[in-house]
Design an enzyme around this catalytic site. Structure first.
Site, short mmCIF file in Angstrom:
data_model
loop_
_atom_site.label_atom_id
_atom_site.label_comp_id
_atom_site.label_asym_id
_atom_site.label_seq_id
_atom_site.Cartn_x
_atom_site.Cartn_y
_atom_site.Cartn_z
N ARG A 173 42.14 41.52 44.05
CA ARG A 173 41.95 42.42 44.74
C ARG A 173 40.59 42.75 45.01
NH1 ARG A 173 43.23 46.41 41.27
NH2 ARG A 173 43.67 44.94 39.71
N ARG A 177 35.69 50.28 42.91
CA ARG A 177 36.41 51.34 43.34
C ARG A 177 35.44 52.51 43.93
NH1 ARG A 177 37.67 51.84 36.82
NH2 ARG A 177 39.28 50.23 36.80
N ARG A 250 38.02 27.35 27.02
CA ARG A 250 36.74 27.79 26.65
C ARG A 250 36.53 28.35 25.36
NH1 ARG A 250 32.87 25.93 29.96
NH2 ARG A 250 31.62 27.97 29.69
N ARG A 280 27.71 38.30 26.94
CA ARG A 280 27.53 39.86 26.63
C ARG A 280 27.39 40.27 25.16
NH1 ARG A 280 34.06 41.44 26.32
NH2 ARG A 280 34.75 39.93 24.92
N GLU A 301 27.49 36.91 22.67
CA GLU A 301 28.70 36.06 22.85
C GLU A 301 28.20 35.03 23.94
OE1 GLU A 301 32.05 38.49 23.52
OE2 GLU A 301 32.93 37.17 24.90
N TYR A 349 46.61 33.06 29.19
CA TYR A 349 45.75 34.19 28.77
C TYR A 349 46.72 35.43 28.80
CZ TYR A 349 42.76 38.29 27.65
OH TYR A 349 42.52 39.28 27.03
N ASP A 351 47.04 39.31 27.50
CA ASP A 351 46.78 40.54 26.67
C ASP A 351 47.85 41.08 25.68
OD1 ASP A 351 44.45 41.36 27.70
OD2 ASP A 351 45.20 42.30 29.36
#
Ligand SMILES: Cc1cc2nc3c(=O)[nH]c(=O)nc-3n(C[C@H](O)[C@H](O)[C@H](O)COP(=O)(O)OP(=O)(O)OC[C@H]3O[C@@H](n4cnc5c(N)ncnc54)[C@H](O)[C@@H]3O)c2cc1C
Length: 383
Positions: A173, A177, A250, A280, A301, A349, A351
């Site tokens: 998408r 925003r 990864r 990050r 990281e 992956y 959540d």
């Protein structure tokens, strides 16, 4: 009572163990290769600073499924937490996801939402009619400046693959925003467990029919025969001794630093430039703003292709991997009395809320079906 072996003590393993134990019909041995329970959601107090650390990277619980939110709240108490990520680029530091404020700060403008929308549309590369790659998709949505500053370097570091060679589907998408909403997630419910994630797993395993074996790596050869049924949440290719090849992941390396006070003043800062080797920095005391710490611990990281002895984190799932996964899936379906589950068992992956929902779903199927009909590969890997 039937003897069940559960491999892995993350959400997948602990939930199936707990649900089966509650029926009173099974005794369960749970095997965990690591020295602790909780899988990648494991948290512990940093011994030097006292800060609750997410040992395998930041975990923010978020879901829009009320039943899953209610379920996790029966396991521990949560405090509200909104993930607000910052991005460092060549032009400065900005809120992520890209929102109205990011656009105005980045371009030095003072747009209203409607003006910003028109402006972003004017940047979009309309010559790209049918985007094939991540790069083309991003250029078509947001144009060169935002793509190069926010997406290109970060994606390259995270995946080790140029965005020209990643599928367009990664960016489904418009990643922008036109409001000031800088909440990283869109989920209805978000939070962090007040005392970290580990107590959740302790509670799930606290049952007289469950025996936990830490530091015990399961293989078919060593433990396979000792059980009437196995639930396996380790890597699917490892189960089959990688006999038709290795699925690519990864891996992450976390470089630990401590200091007095605070390093960056917020929990997560992404580094988008390619020249900066880490993706990050997460400063974990900001995941528990209800606690007070004079010292801080933060982690840089680094992402790289997982080698043989590395921890697998993110499934890469490019075309080669998907073909290999299909071949393993065929082997899995032929394997009797084993269910493959979770992020490693199905090479996706996932959540936490998805893993929880799937594990509860498998458990409910097992409650209604005879063991001979328990689903071997219950979740589709096509997602
Ligand atoms: C860096 C990172 C950040 C994330 N952040 C979020 C987030 O913010 N929010 C969110 O919802 N989700 C997040 N996730 C996803 C979350 O970590 C997963 O949903 C969850 O860990 C999946 O649980 P699982 O039980 O399937 O797998 P795991 O947690 O990986 O557990 C599998 C367990 O099996 C063990 N095991 C494997 N093979 C064997 C064997 N042969 N014998 C014995 N034990 C074995 C492993 O040691 C491990 O403990 C993140 C993931 C990563 C990598």
């Amino acid at each position: 009572m039937k003897k069940i072996g559960v491999i892995g003590s993350g959400f997948s393993g602990c939930i199936i163990a707990n649900e089966l134990a509650k029926t009173g019909k099974y005794i369960i041995d749970i095997y965990e290769a690591r020295h602790h329970i909780g899988g990648n959601c494991y948290t512990e107090k940093d011994p030097e600073t006292g800060v609750m650390v997410h040992a395998y990277g930041p975990h923010i619980f978020n879901t829009s499924k009320k039943d899953i939110w209610d379920y996790v709240n029966t396991l521990t108490s949560f405090k509200p937490y909104i993930n607000r990520v910052k991005a460092v680029t060549d032009k400065g530091i900005f809120p992520l996801p890209i929102n109205l404020r990011t656009i105005n700060l980045f371009f030095g403008e003072n747009f209203t939402p409607a003006e910003a929308e028109t402006f972003i549309d004017s940047l979009a590369d309309k010559t790209i009619a049918d985007p094939q790659s991540f790069e083309e998709q991003a250029l078509r949505f947001v144009g060169k400046a935002l793509y190069e500053n926010f997406f290109k370097g970060y994606t390259l570091k995270q995946w080790g693959i140029h965005p020209q060679h990643l599928p367009a589907s990664i960016l489904k998408r418009l990643p922008v925003r036109f409001t000031d909403d800088d909440n990283y997630y869109n989920s209805t419910y978000q939070g962090i467990p007040t005392s970290g994630y580990t107590p959740i797993f302790q509670k799930l395993l606290d049952h007289p029919h469950i025996t936990l074996h830490l530091n015990k790596k399961f293989t078919r050869q060593t433990h396979g025969a000792a059980h009437d049924y196995i639930f396996y949440s380790g890597p699917i290719d490892a189960y089959f001794d990688y006999k038709i090849g290795k699925l690519q992941y990864r891996t992450l390396r976390f470089e630990r630093h401590t200091q007095e006070g605070s390093f960056q003043g917020s929990a997560v800062v992404n580094y988008c430039q390619q020249e900066i080797p880490y993706t990050r920095i997460s400063e974990h005391k900001f995941f528990t703003p209800w606690e007070h710490h004079t010292q801080t611990v933060y982690f840089k990281e680094y992402s790289s292709l997982a080698q043989d002895n590395d921890t697998p984190y993110y499934p890469i799932r490019l075309l080669d991997d998907k073909a290999l996964l299909e071949a393993y899936e065929k082997l899995a379906v032929e394997e009797k009395k084993v269910s493959f589950m979770g992020r490693l068992g199905t090479y996706r992956y996932l959540d936490m809320d998805v893993v929880i929902a799937e594990s509860l779903d498998i458990a409910s199927k097992c409650a209604t079906l005879p063991m001979e009909q328990w689903p071997t590969f219950p979740q589709s890997t096509s997602k």
